[in-house]
Design a protein around this motif. Structure first.
Motif, PDB file in Angstrom:
ATOM      1  N   GLY A  88      -3.499   8.723 -14.108  1.00 19.99           N
ATOM      2  CA  GLY A  88      -4.886   8.893 -13.695  1.00 19.99           C
ATOM      3  C   GLY A  88      -5.461   7.706 -12.955  1.00 19.99           C
ATOM      4  O   GLY A  88      -6.416   7.856 -12.185  1.00 19.99           O
ATOM      5  N   THR A  89      -4.908   6.520 -13.167  1.00 18.47           N
ATOM      6  CA  THR A  89      -5.425   5.335 -12.481  1.00 18.47           C
ATOM      7  C   THR A  89      -4.861   5.192 -11.071  1.00 18.47           C
ATOM      8  O   THR A  89      -5.408   4.429 -10.266  1.00 18.47           O
ATOM      9  N   LEU A  90      -3.778   5.891 -10.771  1.00 24.38           N
ATOM     10  CA  LEU A  90      -3.083   5.659  -9.506  1.00 24.38           C
ATOM     11  C   LEU A  90      -3.852   6.201  -8.300  1.00 24.38           C
ATOM     12  O   LEU A  90      -3.822   5.598  -7.223  1.00 24.38           O
ATOM     13  N   VAL A 107       3.128   6.049  -2.934  1.00 20.02           N
ATOM     14  CA  VAL A 107       4.248   6.726  -3.593  1.00 20.02           C
ATOM     15  C   VAL A 107       3.905   7.002  -5.060  1.00 20.02           C
ATOM     16  O   VAL A 107       4.155   8.097  -5.578  1.00 20.02           O
ATOM     17  N   GLY A 108       3.330   6.011  -5.731  1.00 16.19           N
ATOM     18  CA  GLY A 108       2.936   6.206  -7.123  1.00 16.19           C
ATOM     19  C   GLY A 108       1.907   7.316  -7.272  1.00 16.19           C
ATOM     20  O   GLY A 108       1.990   8.151  -8.186  1.00 16.19           O
ATOM     21  N   ILE A 128      13.075  12.996 -11.920  1.00 14.75           N
ATOM     22  CA  ILE A 128      12.967  12.667 -10.489  1.00 14.75           C
ATOM     23  C   ILE A 128      11.949  11.557 -10.249  1.00 14.75           C
ATOM     24  O   ILE A 128      11.905  10.968  -9.159  1.00 14.75           O
ATOM     25  N   ASN A 129      11.125  11.241 -11.250  1.00 20.14           N
ATOM     26  CA  ASN A 129      10.153  10.155 -11.092  1.00 20.14           C
ATOM     27  C   ASN A 129      10.761   8.772 -11.276  1.00 20.14           C
ATOM     28  O   ASN A 129      10.141   7.770 -10.901  1.00 20.14           O
ATOM     29  N   VAL A 130      11.971   8.700 -11.832  1.00 17.35           N
ATOM     30  CA  VAL A 130      12.495   7.399 -12.251  1.00 17.35           C
ATOM     31  C   VAL A 130      12.783   6.489 -11.065  1.00 17.35           C
ATOM     32  O   VAL A 130      12.291   5.346 -11.009  1.00 17.35           O
ATOM     33  N   LEU A 131      13.557   6.943 -10.102  1.00 18.55           N
ATOM     34  CA  LEU A 131      13.926   6.085  -8.977  1.00 18.55           C
ATOM     35  C   LEU A 131      12.721   5.699  -8.128  1.00 18.55           C
ATOM     36  O   LEU A 131      12.502   4.500  -7.878  1.00 18.55           O
ATOM     37  N   PRO A 132      11.904   6.664  -7.649  1.00 17.67           N
ATOM     38  CA  PRO A 132      10.728   6.238  -6.868  1.00 17.67           C
ATOM     39  C   PRO A 132       9.756   5.393  -7.688  1.00 17.67           C
ATOM     40  O   PRO A 132       9.114   4.495  -7.141  1.00 17.67           O
ATOM     41  N   PHE A 178       0.832  -1.205   0.000  1.00 17.12           N
ATOM     42  CA  PHE A 178       0.000   0.000   0.000  1.00 17.12           C
ATOM     43  C   PHE A 178       0.867   1.254   0.000  1.00 17.12           C
ATOM     44  O   PHE A 178       0.537   2.237  -0.677  1.00 17.12           O
ATOM     45  N   ALA A 179       1.963   1.239   0.738  1.00 15.64           N
ATOM     46  CA  ALA A 179       2.873   2.388   0.742  1.00 15.64           C
ATOM     47  C   ALA A 179       3.432   2.642  -0.653  1.00 15.64           C
ATOM     48  O   ALA A 179       3.597   3.788  -1.076  1.00 15.64           O
TER      49      ALA A 179
END
Length: 514
Positions: free
Chosen positions: A108-110, A12-13, A164-168, A7-8
């Motif tokens: 949009g689905t996240l 994050v997503g 900055i989105n790549v690693l997370p 869930f965490a």
């Protein structure tokens, strides 16, 4: 522990998807100059994302039933991350917009997927904490977005807004694949997808979004916005009619017949007006009236986020112990107060004058999100939650889109009228107008009774224009405050409890999943 880890990862997503809109907004001029984009097309970098996102949100229920929660999340966050790399590598306007569309469809689905997970993965005793975690991140991202975007713009290139989105993204996809429950693909649902309903839904939401974007500047009665809004209405009506006739619809609208869910959706819609409207109005005022840059704007707006974080544990404790209807009413009342306090700004208002309204709004937001979410979704059967979550979140985004369109209408329509009125009042010797504009009292007294020269009027023009813009912004603040306060009428139609049988069914569903 595995459930919480998965869930965490979903949270994050979701945070990445919400944050992306805000941090990109701060650097649109930089991107425009780098890619040689004409100013009139610059806004499409954001609009393309928002249109794709708002189309994907209501489809989350069907995608969850078809792919399963785990597979949907992993694929969505992986596509979002890949699209972020594509945005960073774009060398032209068309490339960037194409990647932004893919970002929006996956991102949009996240958000609805996370709120679905709250009521499917956790028993009632843990839903309050899970909702708080998701809610804090959902409302914190727009607040910290400007300061993060401003810092990246000031210290690095615009490409890092996406990189900055790549690693997370990679870590979230890995954790989701490892810890979320498995579910087989429903191949029958894939083969039986209602393509006509999908086209109607996409047409309705796309034309609505573009129509709302164009209407404030072109005029609501002008040809293009009117045509788009008529097409949106007709397509939407056709979609609803077709959906109600099908046994396995693309989006299950039957949950709207539930009084508590319908009231919760309306509260979500009004919250969208207040949230999106406030996050939009503050940068407009700080940039065009106060002259602050993106980083300074972000620092000022961070107050709201800090207040939200401080109130989060209190909101969790109260949400589990107090009456949800009372908490919702108190939240919307206090939030409306915070919005109304911002309607008292002058052209000289800055951090100190904006401090209290921001704190008031920050303290109230969690009570406008957590209890209404529970009231809307907590009593539904687990099988209906994915579609309901999509509709619930869609209403908040639609509220935001309509709210911003109304705000722009007030600003574009009222600022010239207010400016002309202020000029006439100054010429007539109105000291109150002079004080609001910022003309020193002694100087105004010296000129009282002496007709201003054309040069004097020209010198005062920038001050009058900023004062007129300030007053128009104040009227927009007052408008969204009144709409937020009016939402209190919806609270009487909501319930305050969660059916024990439904809650137990959610826990059983989680335990049965392989």
């Amino acid at each position: 522990m595995a459930t919480w880890t998965g869930f965490a990862a979903m949270c994050v997503g979701m945070f990445m998807a919400v944050l992306d809109v805000q941090i990109v907004a701060t650097s649109l001029p930089t991107i425009q100059r780098s890619l040689a984009i004409s100013p009139d097309r610059m806004s499409w970098i954001q609009t393309a994302y928002l249109i794709a996102e708002i189309i994907a949100i209501p489809l989350t229920g069907w995608l969850t039933r078809t792919l399963g929660m785990r597979r949907l999340f992993v694929w969505s966050v992986a596509i979002f991350t890949a699209a972020s790399v594509g945005c960073a590598a774009s060398g032209s306007f068309s490339e960037l917009v194409a990647w932004r569309v893919l970002q929006g469809l996956s991102g949009g689905t996240l958000i609805p997927a996370v709120f679905t997970a709250v009521f499917v993965l956790f028993p009632v005793s843990r839903q309050g904490l899970a909702t708080t975690l998701a809610g804090v991140l959902a409302v914190l991202a727009p607040t910290v977005g400007p300061i993060i975007g401003g810092w990246i713009t000031a210290s690095a290139s615009w490409h890092w807004l996406f990189l900055i989105n790549v690693l997370p993204g990679f870590l979230a996809a890995f954790a989701g694949a490892a810890f979320l429950p498995h579910q087989a693909i429903d191949h029958r649902a894939v083969r039986s997808i209602d393509v006509v309903s999908l086209i109607l839904l996409a047409t309705a939401l796309c034309t609505l979004e573009i129509g709302l974007k164009e209407a404030p500047q072109r005029g609501w009665a002008s040809a293009l916005p009117m045509s788009l809004l008529v097409l949106a209405t007709s397509s939407g009506a056709a979609f609803v009619g077709r959906t109600l006739q099908r046994s396995a619809p693309l989006v299950d609208l039957s949950c709207l017949a539930d009084r508590r869910f319908a009231a919760g959706c309306l509260l979500s819609f009004v919250l969208g007006i207040g949230l999106f409207g406030s996050v939009y109005l503050m940068p407009v005022f700080l940039a065009f009236v106060r002259g602050h840059d993106a980083l300074e704007i972000g620092r000022i707006m961070l107050v709201t986020g800090l207040a939200q974080l401080l109130m989060a544990p209190v909101a969790v404790a109260l949400e589990q112990r107090a009456n949800a209807r009372l908490l919702t009413a108190a939240g919307f009342a206090v939030f409306a107060l915070g919005l109304g306090l911002s309607a008292l700004q002058t052209p000289r208002t800055d951090f100190d004058g904006m401090l209290v309204p921001q704190i008031v709004r920050g303290l109230a937001v969690m009570f406008c999100l957590l209890p209404p979410t529970r009231l809307a979704l907590g009593h539904l059967e687990p099988a209906r939650v994915p579609d309901a979550s999509g509709l619930f979140n869609l209403m908040r985004n639609l509220g935001g889109a309509i709210g911003i369109a109304l705000v722009d209408t007030v600003i574009f329509g009222r600022a010239p009228v207010i400016g002309a009125s202020l000029r006439d009042r100054l010429i007539a010797g109105d000291s109150d107008a002079a004080e609001f504009v910022g003309i020193p009292a002694f100087l105004f007294e010296m000129q009282r009774g002496v007709p201003p020269t054309p040069r004097a009027i020209e010198m005062l023009r920038p001050m009058v224009e900023k004062a007129a813009l300030t007053q128009a912004i104040n009227e927009a603040w007052a408008m969204i405050a009144i709409l937020t306060a009016a939402a209190l009428l919806c609270v009487v139609f909501t319930g305050s409890g969660v059916h024990k049988q439904t809650a137990e069914s959610a826990g059983d569903l989680h335990r049965r999943e392989p």
